[in-house]
Design a protein around this motif. Structure first.
Motif, short mmCIF file in Angstrom:
data_model
loop_
_atom_site.label_atom_id
_atom_site.label_comp_id
_atom_site.label_asym_id
_atom_site.label_seq_id
_atom_site.Cartn_x
_atom_site.Cartn_y
_atom_site.Cartn_z
N ALA A 180 0.82 -1.21 0.00
CA ALA A 180 0.00 0.00 0.00
C ALA A 180 0.86 1.26 0.00
CB ALA A 180 -0.93 0.00 1.20
N GLU A 181 2.11 1.17 0.48
CA GLU A 181 2.99 2.33 0.57
C GLU A 181 3.81 2.57 -0.70
OE1 GLU A 181 4.44 2.72 5.07
OE2 GLU A 181 4.80 0.72 4.20
N VAL A 182 3.76 1.66 -1.62
CA VAL A 182 4.56 1.77 -2.85
C VAL A 182 3.69 2.32 -3.96
CG1 VAL A 182 5.88 0.51 -4.58
CG2 VAL A 182 6.04 -0.15 -2.18
N ASP A 183 4.16 3.40 -4.58
CA ASP A 183 3.46 3.99 -5.72
C ASP A 183 3.96 3.28 -6.99
OD1 ASP A 183 2.20 5.51 -7.62
OD2 ASP A 183 3.37 7.32 -7.24
N VAL A 184 3.26 2.26 -7.41
CA VAL A 184 3.68 1.44 -8.53
C VAL A 184 3.83 2.26 -9.81
CG1 VAL A 184 3.10 -0.55 -9.97
CG2 VAL A 184 2.66 -0.61 -7.52
N GLU A 185 2.94 3.21 -10.04
CA GLU A 185 3.02 4.02 -11.25
C GLU A 185 4.31 4.81 -11.34
OE1 GLU A 185 -0.32 6.42 -12.35
OE2 GLU A 185 -1.73 4.87 -11.73
N SER A 186 4.83 5.27 -10.21
CA SER A 186 6.05 6.08 -10.25
C SER A 186 7.30 5.25 -10.49
CB SER A 186 6.20 6.88 -8.96
OG SER A 186 6.45 6.01 -7.88
N CYS A 187 7.24 3.95 -10.26
CA CYS A 187 8.43 3.13 -10.47
C CYS A 187 8.29 2.17 -11.65
CB CYS A 187 8.80 2.37 -9.21
SG CYS A 187 7.58 1.16 -8.68
N ALA A 188 7.15 2.17 -12.31
CA ALA A 188 6.95 1.30 -13.47
C ALA A 188 7.71 1.88 -14.66
CB ALA A 188 5.47 1.19 -13.80
N PRO A 189 8.28 1.04 -15.49
CA PRO A 189 8.98 1.53 -16.68
C PRO A 189 8.04 2.32 -17.58
CG PRO A 189 9.40 -0.81 -16.34
CD PRO A 189 8.33 -0.40 -15.37
N ASP A 190 8.56 3.40 -18.18
CA ASP A 190 7.75 4.23 -19.08
C ASP A 190 7.24 3.44 -20.28
OD1 ASP A 190 8.02 6.44 -17.48
OD2 ASP A 190 9.65 7.33 -18.66
N GLY A 191 8.01 2.46 -20.70
CA GLY A 191 7.59 1.65 -21.84
C GLY A 191 6.30 0.87 -21.58
N LEU A 192 5.94 0.78 -20.33
CA LEU A 192 4.71 0.09 -19.95
C LEU A 192 3.67 1.05 -19.40
CD1 LEU A 192 6.32 -3.04 -18.25
CD2 LEU A 192 5.40 -2.87 -20.56
N ALA A 193 3.86 2.34 -19.63
CA ALA A 193 2.95 3.36 -19.09
C ALA A 193 1.63 3.42 -19.85
CB ALA A 193 3.62 4.72 -19.12
N ALA A 194 1.61 2.87 -21.06
CA ALA A 194 0.39 2.86 -21.87
C ALA A 194 0.21 1.45 -22.44
CB ALA A 194 0.51 3.88 -23.00
N PRO A 195 -1.01 1.11 -22.77
CA PRO A 195 -1.24 -0.21 -23.36
C PRO A 195 -0.42 -0.41 -24.64
CG PRO A 195 -3.33 0.82 -22.77
CD PRO A 195 -2.25 1.87 -22.61
N ILE A 196 0.04 -1.61 -24.82
CA ILE A 196 0.83 -1.95 -26.01
C ILE A 196 -0.08 -2.68 -26.99
CG2 ILE A 196 2.80 -3.27 -26.88
CD1 ILE A 196 4.08 -2.99 -24.14
N ALA A 197 -0.06 -2.25 -28.24
CA ALA A 197 -0.85 -2.93 -29.28
C ALA A 197 -0.30 -4.33 -29.50
CB ALA A 197 -0.80 -2.12 -30.57
N ARG A 198 -1.15 -5.23 -29.92
CA ARG A 198 -0.77 -6.63 -30.10
C ARG A 198 0.45 -6.82 -31.02
NH1 ARG A 198 -1.79 -11.38 -27.39
NH2 ARG A 198 -1.00 -13.03 -28.69
N PRO A 199 0.51 -6.16 -32.19
CA PRO A 199 1.69 -6.36 -33.06
C PRO A 199 3.00 -5.93 -32.38
CG PRO A 199 -0.09 -5.34 -34.30
CD PRO A 199 -0.51 -5.35 -32.87
N GLU A 200 2.96 -4.81 -31.65
CA GLU A 200 4.16 -4.35 -30.95
C GLU A 200 4.51 -5.31 -29.81
OE1 GLU A 200 5.98 -0.48 -28.58
OE2 GLU A 200 3.91 -0.42 -29.27
N ALA A 201 3.50 -5.80 -29.11
CA ALA A 201 3.73 -6.75 -28.02
C ALA A 201 4.37 -8.03 -28.56
CB ALA A 201 2.43 -7.06 -27.30
N GLU A 202 3.91 -8.50 -29.71
CA GLU A 202 4.48 -9.71 -30.31
C GLU A 202 5.93 -9.48 -30.73
OE1 GLU A 202 1.74 -10.82 -33.39
OE2 GLU A 202 0.28 -11.58 -31.95
N GLN A 203 6.20 -8.30 -31.28
CA GLN A 203 7.57 -7.97 -31.70
C GLN A 203 8.50 -7.90 -30.48
OE1 GLN A 203 8.25 -3.96 -33.13
NE2 GLN A 203 9.69 -4.73 -34.66
N LEU A 204 8.07 -7.21 -29.44
CA LEU A 204 8.88 -7.10 -28.23
C LEU A 204 9.06 -8.46 -27.56
CD1 LEU A 204 7.48 -3.76 -26.81
CD2 LEU A 204 9.80 -4.16 -27.68
N ALA A 205 8.03 -9.28 -27.56
CA ALA A 205 8.14 -10.61 -26.97
C ALA A 205 9.17 -11.45 -27.72
CB ALA A 205 6.77 -11.31 -26.98
N GLY A 206 9.23 -11.30 -29.04
CA GLY A 206 10.23 -12.00 -29.83
C GLY A 206 11.64 -11.59 -29.46
N LEU A 207 11.84 -10.29 -29.22
CA LEU A 207 13.16 -9.80 -28.81
C LEU A 207 13.52 -10.34 -27.43
CD1 LEU A 207 12.98 -6.04 -29.90
CD2 LEU A 207 14.13 -7.92 -31.07
#
Length: 114
Positions: free
Chosen positions: A7-34
């Motif tokens: 409850a004391e940890v602000d997850v949004e402030s420590c989450a990577p910026d690359g995950l700050a917005a939803p990722i579209a399926r094609p981009e998610a598949e590409q990143l998963a491959g990497l």
């Protein structure tokens, strides 16, 4: 040392910026491959060895001994990394030279930027 509760940890402030917005399926598949391509200790070693070699490139012939790999095993790992676009291959005579694709590597690193 104070332990924080969830409850004391602000997850949004420590989450990577690359995950700050939803990722579209094609981009998610590409990143998963990497991620899948580098999720192997040998491949991580290969990338670091190539990237720190003289001229930021290395001949395949210079990679077997330092990493203790057989030629077929080395070829397999280099192919996986090349197919993922994380390294680039250049044929020079009978030798293959490899360098890290910095653009692709930065694309992957942006996923984890904070």
């Amino acid at each position: 040392m104070k332990l924080l509760t969830l409850a004391e940890v602000d997850v949004e402030s420590c989450a990577p910026d690359g995950l700050a917005a939803p990722i579209a399926r094609p981009e998610a598949e590409q990143l998963a491959g990497l991620l899948k391509a580098i999720a192997d200790p040998t491949r991580l070693q290969l990338i670091s060895f190539i990237n720190t070699s003289s001229g930021d490139e290395s001949c395949a012939c210079n990679l077997t001994a330092p990493l203790g790999l057989s030629q077929p095993t080395l070829s397999h790992h280099l192919k996986v990394l090349t197919d993922a676009g994380l390294i680039e291959r250049e044929k020079r005579g009978t030798q293959a030279w490899y360098r890290v694709n910095q653009v692709r590597w930065q694309q992957l690193s942006k996923l984890f930027e904070v």
